[in-house]
Every structure is written in structure tokens, then in C-alpha cells.
Design an enzyme around this catalytic site. Structure first.
Site, PDB file in Angstrom:
ATOM      1  N   LYS A  53       7.785  -2.748  14.047  1.00 55.74           N
ATOM      2  CA  LYS A  53       8.540  -1.848  13.167  1.00 55.74           C
ATOM      3  C   LYS A  53       7.706  -0.618  12.812  1.00 55.74           C
ATOM      4  O   LYS A  53       6.478  -0.628  12.927  1.00 55.74           O
ATOM      5  CB  LYS A  53       8.963  -2.599  11.897  1.00 55.74           C
ATOM      6  CG  LYS A  53       7.811  -3.008  11.008  1.00 55.74           C
ATOM      7  CD  LYS A  53       8.275  -3.967   9.906  1.00 55.74           C
ATOM      8  CE  LYS A  53       7.093  -4.358   9.030  1.00 55.74           C
ATOM      9  NZ  LYS A  53       7.355  -5.505   8.165  1.00 55.74           N
ATOM     10  N   TYR A 110      -7.592  24.884  -1.082  1.00 61.07           N
ATOM     11  CA  TYR A 110      -6.743  24.995  -2.278  1.00 61.07           C
ATOM     12  C   TYR A 110      -7.459  24.474  -3.519  1.00 61.07           C
ATOM     13  O   TYR A 110      -8.095  23.420  -3.477  1.00 61.07           O
ATOM     14  CB  TYR A 110      -5.461  24.185  -2.096  1.00 61.07           C
ATOM     15  CG  TYR A 110      -4.459  24.808  -1.155  1.00 61.07           C
ATOM     16  CD1 TYR A 110      -3.922  26.072  -1.425  1.00 61.07           C
ATOM     17  CD2 TYR A 110      -4.048  24.149  -0.018  1.00 61.07           C
ATOM     18  CE1 TYR A 110      -2.996  26.644  -0.561  1.00 61.07           C
ATOM     19  CE2 TYR A 110      -3.122  24.712   0.847  1.00 61.07           C
ATOM     20  CZ  TYR A 110      -2.597  25.960   0.567  1.00 61.07           C
ATOM     21  OH  TYR A 110      -1.683  26.528   1.407  1.00 61.07           O
TER      22      TYR A 110
HETATM   23  C1  LIG Z   1       6.343  -6.578   8.390  1.00 61.50           C
HETATM   24  C2  LIG Z   1       6.747  -7.977   8.478  1.00 61.50           C
HETATM   25  C3  LIG Z   1       5.926  -8.937   9.099  1.00 61.50           C
HETATM   26  C4  LIG Z   1       4.534  -8.640   9.591  1.00 61.50           C
HETATM   27  O1  LIG Z   1       3.594  -8.706   8.544  1.00 61.50           O
HETATM   28  P1  LIG Z   1       2.030  -8.553   8.828  1.00 61.50           P
HETATM   29  O2  LIG Z   1       1.403  -8.779   7.517  1.00 61.50           O
HETATM   30  O3  LIG Z   1       1.820  -7.149   9.315  1.00 61.50           O
HETATM   31  O4  LIG Z   1       1.684  -9.553   9.869  1.00 61.50           O
HETATM   32  C5  LIG Z   1       6.439 -10.224   9.261  1.00 61.50           C
HETATM   33  N1  LIG Z   1       7.660 -10.546   8.804  1.00 61.50           N
HETATM   34  C6  LIG Z   1       8.451  -9.672   8.166  1.00 61.50           C
HETATM   35  C7  LIG Z   1       9.783 -10.108   7.677  1.00 61.50           C
HETATM   36  C8  LIG Z   1       8.022  -8.366   7.977  1.00 61.50           C
HETATM   37  O5  LIG Z   1       8.813  -7.496   7.326  1.00 61.50           O
END
Ligand SMILES: *Cc1c(COP(=O)(O)O)cnc(C)c1O
Length: 330
Positions: free
Chosen positions: A33, A240
């Protein structure tokens, strides 16, 4: 232009460590993701396939369609299908959403085990399963997510035991999964059907040594390119707000990477690169200044070292990186 390099050998090293825990490569679902945690969706899907990973987890339909040809199974965490695809499964996060899925969709039911974010409560599971059947959907798995897999406050154990009860009472023939990265490494004897690993695969997991004494390897490095360089005398300022003031003669250069590209502005003033080069003043939208005249400057090679400067976590450092930055596999 600034540039990201991705270390294939470090990625494969992390996947080896993950596979030692799952003891079965087919149980590893790589979480891709948010542009693969900023690493690049297609780049990481390509490498994962080369390693032999068969499963992926994404957020949306569009991400799923972009990577579906690389995998046997793609789980979408929070979206509905625009068109059916045999390899893509969708998460039911709420009882009311069941009616939004077209007949025949492969689905997994998310259950709430006390994180109280998404997922249906234990008491609703039976009626949801009935509703899923009535809608003509194909329910294949039940899963949960941990709120405290990387903390020792009792919630991890509580959620685990809540899920064990749910598993016992669930209809036969379903798959179960609960572990993210930290939970997997916390388990002594992992035995579920799948694990959803993100941050561990990217090598930036931060888990107490009492749970995991090894070290994973960050795979993403970020380089910025020099735009211009100048000499300053004592008392002259940079950027800045004129917050950096030279305390003697210094060389300062400006680089093409700013908060608009994903360099968290909270790192202004204090940030130091892994090669010990100091930042000068505030990070601007497309620029940041450093006390060096290197042509190509390594900004970071492990997001875990950047996070404390911005009082955040490596996840935010990584997912802030804009998708237009060139990614190169090395
Ligand atoms: C993002 C996510 C993960 C992965 O989590 P990590 O800590 O990066 O391994 C797993 N399950 C769900 C439902 C998530 O949203």
C-alpha cells in the site's frame, strides 16, 4: 534530480528473515500500500515476484490492478471493485458495506478484536456471514489487525486471545491471519495461514530487542542533487527565516529535495546525514541546504534514523516520498 535507490540484496535478506519465521514462502503477503511504503509499487512488485512472493496486500482497487499480474493473490484493504478479477480479494470492514460488493466477489471479513478502528465486532460475525452469503459473495478468510504489536502494554495478548475465540467459533474451511511485521517477529511459533508484512520487508521495523534481536536492513536510500554552492562569512544566514547563521567561514550548497518532495520540514535546523553532513536552516518546498559542496548528497539510507528528527516513525518518512522521484534498483 533527487533519486532513490533500492537495494535488492537487502530486500531479499529481509525476506529470508521473514521466511525463517513463516517457514513457508506462500504464507508471505507483502504489503504494497501507499506506493509500497514510498519505495515504488511496480519496482517492489517486480522484486517480490523475482524472490518468489506470491501474495500482496494493497489499499485500493487501482493499486490491485497495477500489480495483479505479478501475484497469485491480491488483498484490497479498503475499496470496492470496479470490475471483477479472479485474483483480487476485498476486505469487508463493516456490516453495512456488504451490499456494495458485486455477486461473486471473493471477500475476507475483518474482525475487531479491540483496536476499534475497522472490522466487525465478534457478536456481528454470524449475521455478517449470513449477509455475505445472501449477497452471493465468496467468503474465504477472517482476519484482524493489531494495535500494539510493537508495544508491551497487554493489548497484544488481549487481541490475540480475542481472535483465538473467534477462530474456534468460525465456520470450517476459512483461512485466518492476524500478523503484521512486529506480530510475526513476536511469535515464537507462527502457525496461521498468512502474514501481512510491510515494514519488516522494507527493513525499517523497530521492535524491542527482547522480541527480536536481529537487525533487518533498510533498502531505500535517498540522494539529492546540488543546484548551487557558495561561501559564507561569519554572521551570514541561510534560507527562510534566516535561522542558520554561520559561526565562521563555511561552504553551503543547496539541494533539490524539499518538503514538497517528502523531506519532513520538522527535520529543519538539526538534521545530520549518515555521512555526518549538517543541514543549514529550514527545509523549503523544493530545496534544502547543507554544509558541504558534494554534487550528490546521501540524505538518508535508513528511514529509522530520520524519524526522530521529526518526532515520527519510519513509516511516515517513507510514505512521504513523492512517487515522481526516480527509483533505481541496485
Ligand atoms: C499496513 C498494514 C499491515 C502492515 O503493517 P507493518 O507494520 O508495516 O508490517 C498489515 N495489515 C494491515 C491491515 C495494514 O493496514
Amino acid at each position: 534530480m533527487s533519486k532513490i535507490t533500492l537495494s535488492k540484496s537487502n530486500f531479499f535478506y529481509n525476506l529470508d528473515k521473514i521466511q525463517e519465521k513463516t517457514r513457508d514462502i506462500s504464507k508471505i503477503a507483502l504489503v504494497l500500500k501507499d506506493n509500497a511504503y514510498g519505495h515504488g509499487l511496480i519496482e517492489m512488485a517486480t522484486l517480490a515476484k523475482e524472490y518468489g512472493i506470491q501474495k500482496a496486500v494493497v489499499r485500493s482497487y487501482d493499486e490491485a490492478m497495477a500489480v495483479v499480474d505479478f501475484f497469485e493473490y491480491v488483498l484490497v484493504l479498503a475499496d470496492t471493485p470496479k470490475s471483477a478479477h479472479e485474483k483480487i480479494l476485498y476486505t469487508i470492514n463493516d456490516a453495512d458495506s456488504i451490499q456494495d460488493f458485486p455477486v461473486g466477489t471473493r471477500v475476507e471479513l475483518k474482525v475487531n478484536t479491540s483496536m476499534n478502528r475497522n472490522g466487525v465486532n465478534k457478536e456481528e460475525i454470524e449475521s455478517c456471514i449470513t449477509k455475505i452469503k445472501e449477497q452471493g459473495l465468496r467468503l474465504e478468510a477472517i482476519f484482524m489487525h493489531h494495535s500494539c504489536a510493537d508495544e508491551s502494554n497487554g493489548n497484544y495478548e488481549l487481541q490475540k486471545s480475542n481472535f483465538e475465540l473467534i477462530k474456534k467459533e468460525a465456520p470450517k474451511g476459512l483461512r485466518f491471519h492476524s500478523c503484521n511485521s512486529a506480530a510475526l517477529f513476536r511469535e515464537d511459533d507462527f502457525s496461521e495461514d498468512m502474514v501481512r508484512v510491510g515494514i519488516a520487508a522494507y527493513g525499517c521495523m523497530e521492535l524491542d530487542q527482547k522480541f527480536f534481536s536481529g537487525n533487518l536492513r533498510a533498502i531505500l536510500s535517498l540522494y539529492a542533487k546540488k543546484i548551487s554552492s557558495r561561501k559564507l562569512q561569519k554572521g551570514e544566514s541561510v534560507g527562510y527565516g534566516a535561522t542558520f547563521i554561520a559561526d565562521g567561514a563555511v561552504v553551503v550548497s543547496n539541494y533539490d529535495f524539499g518538503y514538497g518532495d517528502g523531506f519532513l520540514r520538522a527535520c529543519s535546523g538539526s538534521y545530520k546525514t549518515p555521512e555526518d553532513v549538517k543541514i543549514a536552516g529550514r527545509i523549503s518546498m523544493d530545496n534544502s541546504s547543507f554544509l558541504t559542496d558534494k554534487e550528490s548528497l546521501l540524505i538518508f539510507n535508513d528511514a529509522r534514523t530520520v524519524a526522530p528528527y521529526a518526532q515520527t516513525i519510519s513509516y511516515e518518512v517513507l510514505t512521504s516520498l513523492k512517487s515522481y522521484i526516480k527509483r533505481e534498483i541496485v
